[in-house]
Write an enzyme that holds these catalytic residues in place. Structure first.
Site, PDB file in Angstrom:
ATOM      1  N   PRO A  11       0.789  -1.232   0.000  1.00 51.85           N
ATOM      2  CA  PRO A  11       0.000   0.000   0.000  1.00 51.85           C
ATOM      3  C   PRO A  11       0.824   1.287   0.000  1.00 51.85           C
ATOM      4  O   PRO A  11       1.854   1.385   0.661  1.00 51.85           O
ATOM      5  CB  PRO A  11      -0.815  -0.104   1.295  1.00 51.85           C
ATOM      6  CG  PRO A  11      -0.133  -1.125   2.120  1.00 51.85           C
ATOM      7  CD  PRO A  11       0.527  -2.069   1.171  1.00 51.85           C
ATOM      8  N   ASN A  12       0.306   2.228  -0.761  1.00 48.96           N
ATOM      9  CA  ASN A  12       0.826   3.593  -0.871  1.00 48.96           C
ATOM     10  C   ASN A  12       2.089   3.720  -1.711  1.00 48.96           C
ATOM     11  O   ASN A  12       2.552   4.831  -1.955  1.00 48.96           O
ATOM     12  CB  ASN A  12       1.036   4.234   0.518  1.00 48.96           C
ATOM     13  CG  ASN A  12      -0.253   4.305   1.297  1.00 48.96           C
ATOM     14  OD1 ASN A  12      -1.255   4.794   0.776  1.00 48.96           O
ATOM     15  ND2 ASN A  12      -0.258   3.786   2.518  1.00 48.96           N
ATOM     16  N   ARG A  19       5.433  12.313  -2.917  1.00 45.39           N
ATOM     17  CA  ARG A  19       5.516  12.917  -1.586  1.00 45.39           C
ATOM     18  C   ARG A  19       6.673  12.267  -0.833  1.00 45.39           C
ATOM     19  O   ARG A  19       7.142  11.205  -1.200  1.00 45.39           O
ATOM     20  CB  ARG A  19       4.207  12.677  -0.803  1.00 45.39           C
ATOM     21  CG  ARG A  19       3.048  13.526  -1.299  1.00 45.39           C
ATOM     22  CD  ARG A  19       1.949  13.581  -0.254  1.00 45.39           C
ATOM     23  NE  ARG A  19       2.487  13.909   1.061  1.00 45.39           N
ATOM     24  CZ  ARG A  19       1.907  13.551   2.224  1.00 45.39           C
ATOM     25  NH1 ARG A  19       0.805  12.845   2.231  1.00 45.39           N
ATOM     26  NH2 ARG A  19       2.437  13.907   3.372  1.00 45.39           N
ATOM     27  N   ASN A  75       7.899  -5.882  -1.534  1.00 44.59           N
ATOM     28  CA  ASN A  75       7.934  -4.763  -0.592  1.00 44.59           C
ATOM     29  C   ASN A  75       6.512  -4.664  -0.036  1.00 44.59           C
ATOM     30  O   ASN A  75       5.643  -4.057  -0.668  1.00 44.59           O
ATOM     31  CB  ASN A  75       8.338  -3.465  -1.281  1.00 44.59           C
ATOM     32  CG  ASN A  75       8.434  -2.312  -0.289  1.00 44.59           C
ATOM     33  OD1 ASN A  75       7.957  -2.422   0.845  1.00 44.59           O
ATOM     34  ND2 ASN A  75       9.030  -1.214  -0.700  1.00 44.59           N
TER      35      ASN A  75
HETATM   36  O1  CA2 Z   1      10.838   1.671   2.998  1.00 42.33           O
HETATM   37  C1  CA2 Z   1       9.949   1.017   2.466  1.00 42.33           C
HETATM   38  O2  CA2 Z   1      10.018   0.577   1.326  1.00 42.33           O
HETATM   39  C2  CA2 Z   1       8.637   0.779   3.226  1.00 42.33           C
HETATM   40  O3  CA2 Z   1       8.215  -0.543   2.955  1.00 42.33           O
HETATM   41  C3  CA2 Z   1       7.657   1.792   2.680  1.00 42.33           C
HETATM   42  C4  CA2 Z   1       6.329   1.808   3.415  1.00 42.33           C
HETATM   43  C5  CA2 Z   1       6.526   1.885   4.928  1.00 42.33           C
HETATM   44  O4  CA2 Z   1       5.273   1.741   5.579  1.00 42.33           O
HETATM   45  C6  CA2 Z   1       7.480   0.810   5.426  1.00 42.33           C
HETATM   46  O5  CA2 Z   1       7.648   0.995   6.815  1.00 42.33           O
HETATM   47  C7  CA2 Z   1       8.809   0.912   4.730  1.00 42.33           C
HETATM   48  C8  CA2 Z   1       5.491   3.011   2.970  1.00 42.33           C
HETATM   49  C9  CA2 Z   1       5.236   3.085   1.506  1.00 42.33           C
HETATM   50  C10 CA2 Z   1       4.493   4.349   1.231  1.00 42.33           C
HETATM   51  O6  CA2 Z   1       5.281   5.159   0.389  1.00 42.33           O
HETATM   52  C11 CA2 Z   1       4.944   6.464   0.250  1.00 42.33           C
HETATM   53  C12 CA2 Z   1       5.613   7.138  -0.734  1.00 42.33           C
HETATM   54  C13 CA2 Z   1       5.355   8.478  -0.944  1.00 42.33           C
HETATM   55  C14 CA2 Z   1       4.414   9.137  -0.177  1.00 42.33           C
HETATM   56  C15 CA2 Z   1       3.735   8.461   0.814  1.00 42.33           C
HETATM   57  C16 CA2 Z   1       3.989   7.119   1.019  1.00 42.33           C
END
Ligand code: CA2
Length: 149
Positions: A11-12, A19, A75
């Site tokens: 997700p996201n 962002r 991921n």
């Molecule tokens: O570091 C990573 O790849 C994570 O898996 C990314 C996740 C986070 O919850 C993990 O702790 C680490 C978040 C992905 C969301 O990515 C965004 C990118 C831009 C703006 C908002 C969120």
């Protein structure tokens, strides 16, 4: 033997590059896909690159991978830290599983230090940015090559 690798994103991650560049960099998910396709071509692998914001869909894809894929690069994003369901689905997959995180989750908030997925992963990459996906595919290629016939 299948050379198909499922590259799954949680997700996201569709917001990458839009962002929080200070944490995740400026590259978009399309850039991540392009990097994976280039690495896969080099390594003689075929990839299925997918992203979902739904836990259900990720689980369905892991089940699908049981039938089609030799390895999974994942991921799981925030589900890394919460999802026993994704852990259970991955536990039923027979090939190599590489867990990838763009950021170094161990340098961040304590709730990101725990991963349910790491317990079933052949290896974990965190903090290598987009490059981590290419490294994960390199590792998959090595593990598949070393696998006894
Ligand atoms: O570091 C990573 O790849 C994570 O898996 C990314 C996740 C986070 O919850 C993990 O702790 C680490 C978040 C992905 C969301 O990515 C965004 C990118 C831009 C703006 C908002 C969120």
């Amino acid at each position: 033997m299948s050379r198909i690798v499922y590259v799954l994103n949680g997700p996201n991650l569709n917001l990458l590059g839009k962002r929080q560049p200070e944490i995740y960099g400026r590259e978009t998910l399309a850039d991540v896909e392009a990097a994976c396709r280039a690495a896969a071509k080099e390594l003689g692998l075929t990839i299925e690159f997918r992203q979902s914001n739904r836990e259900y869909e990720l689980i369905e894809w892991i089940h699908e991978a049981r039938e089609r894929a030799a390895a999974i690069v994942i991921n799981p994003a925030a589900y890394t830290h919460t999802s026993v369901a994704i852990l259970d689905a991955l536990s039923a997959f027979d090939g190599p599983i590489i867990e990838v995180h763009l950021s170094n989750i161990h340098k961040r908030e304590p709730f990101r230090h725990r991963s349910f997925v790491s317990g079933v992963a052949s290896g974990v990459l965190a903090g290598f940015g987009v490059q981590g996906y290419g490294l994960a595919l390199q590792r998959v290629a090595r593990l598949l090559a070393d696998k006894p016939a």
